[in-house]
Design a protein around this motif. Structure first.
Motif, PDB file in Angstrom:
ATOM      1  N   LYS A  92       0.821  -1.216   0.000  1.00 33.11           N
ATOM      2  CA  LYS A  92       0.000   0.000   0.000  1.00 33.11           C
ATOM      3  C   LYS A  92       0.852   1.261   0.000  1.00 33.11           C
ATOM      4  O   LYS A  92       0.360   2.339  -0.299  1.00 33.11           O
ATOM      5  CB  LYS A  92      -0.947  -0.001   1.184  1.00 33.11           C
ATOM      6  CG  LYS A  92      -1.997  -1.084   1.044  1.00 33.11           C
ATOM      7  CD  LYS A  92      -3.105  -0.930   2.026  1.00 33.11           C
ATOM      8  CE  LYS A  92      -4.119  -2.030   1.755  1.00 33.11           C
ATOM      9  NZ  LYS A  92      -5.334  -1.869   2.492  1.00 33.11           N
ATOM     10  N   GLN A  99      -3.203   6.232   4.297  1.00 37.21           N
ATOM     11  CA  GLN A  99      -4.279   5.456   3.675  1.00 37.21           C
ATOM     12  C   GLN A  99      -5.630   6.130   3.902  1.00 37.21           C
ATOM     13  O   GLN A  99      -6.456   6.202   2.983  1.00 37.21           O
ATOM     14  CB  GLN A  99      -4.301   4.033   4.232  1.00 37.21           C
ATOM     15  CG  GLN A  99      -3.124   3.191   3.781  1.00 37.21           C
ATOM     16  CD  GLN A  99      -3.111   1.827   4.421  1.00 37.21           C
ATOM     17  OE1 GLN A  99      -4.134   1.168   4.547  1.00 37.21           O
ATOM     18  NE2 GLN A  99      -1.934   1.385   4.855  1.00 37.21           N
ATOM     19  N   LYS A 104      -0.100   8.012  -0.894  1.00 36.13           N
ATOM     20  CA  LYS A 104       0.933   6.993  -0.778  1.00 36.13           C
ATOM     21  C   LYS A 104       2.286   7.598  -1.121  1.00 36.13           C
ATOM     22  O   LYS A 104       2.365   8.643  -1.767  1.00 36.13           O
ATOM     23  CB  LYS A 104       0.633   5.759  -1.606  1.00 36.13           C
ATOM     24  CG  LYS A 104       0.802   5.872  -3.096  1.00 36.13           C
ATOM     25  CD  LYS A 104       0.509   4.518  -3.724  1.00 36.13           C
ATOM     26  CE  LYS A 104       0.675   4.525  -5.212  1.00 36.13           C
ATOM     27  NZ  LYS A 104       0.477   3.193  -5.786  1.00 36.13           N
TER      28      LYS A 104
END
Length: 160
Positions: A92, A99, A104
């Motif tokens: 991720k 998140q 990111k």
């Protein structure tokens, strides 16, 4: 969460990454969403520190002087660093705060950070704070929204 009217749809955006193109500057994460993500991460780390302190009786903190003069401070530093290094090097590529804010951390051409990059980035955050927060403020005036720690680790924080 916060929608940018100039933002392209998710499929178009993902195709940029598939083709190893670093997104144009509108897709670099702004200081506001990064700050909120940092606050979320701070709350999470504080809860973890509080739980560990409650269970073990060891006072954990992340203040610099306490890290130097208190062995438990070293543990605090390592735990906090581990949180950021672990989450930013997973698939991720983002901490829980990032998140939540749909952000990111990437290297150029969509590459994931290595563990070394993540450690450099974390230590760079400490340096950014030491110099009157100027390292963080750099993201406001930089075209690619890079803070000092992003420059040191050659990373970018982007909207997902």
């Amino acid at each position: 969460m916060f929608k940018n009217k100039n933002r392209m749809d998710n499929t178009e955006y993902k195709n940029l990454f598939k083709n190893n193109i670093v997104p144009i500057k509108n897709y670099y994460a702004g200081i506001g969403s990064r700050f909120v993500a940092f606050l979320i991460d701070g709350v999470i780390i504080s809860f973890v520190f509080g739980f560990i302190s409650f269970v073990t009786g060891i006072e954990l903190n992340s203040g610099l002087l306490k890290v130097i003069y208190n062995p438990a401070g070293i543990l605090s530093f390592l735990l906090a660093m581990s949180y950021f290094v672990y989450f930013e090097t997973t698939d991720k590529q983002a901490t829980l705060g990032k998140q939540a804010m749909s952000l990111k951390v990437v290297k150029q051409k969509k590459k994931k950070m290595t563990m070394q990059d993540a450690v450099i980035r974390y230590i760079g955050k400490i340096l950014s704070a030491f110099i009157l927060m100027i390292g963080f403020i750099m993201a406001i005036i930089d075209d690619q929204k890079q803070s000092l720690h992003d420059r040191l680790a050659t990373t970018f924080v982007v909207n997902v």
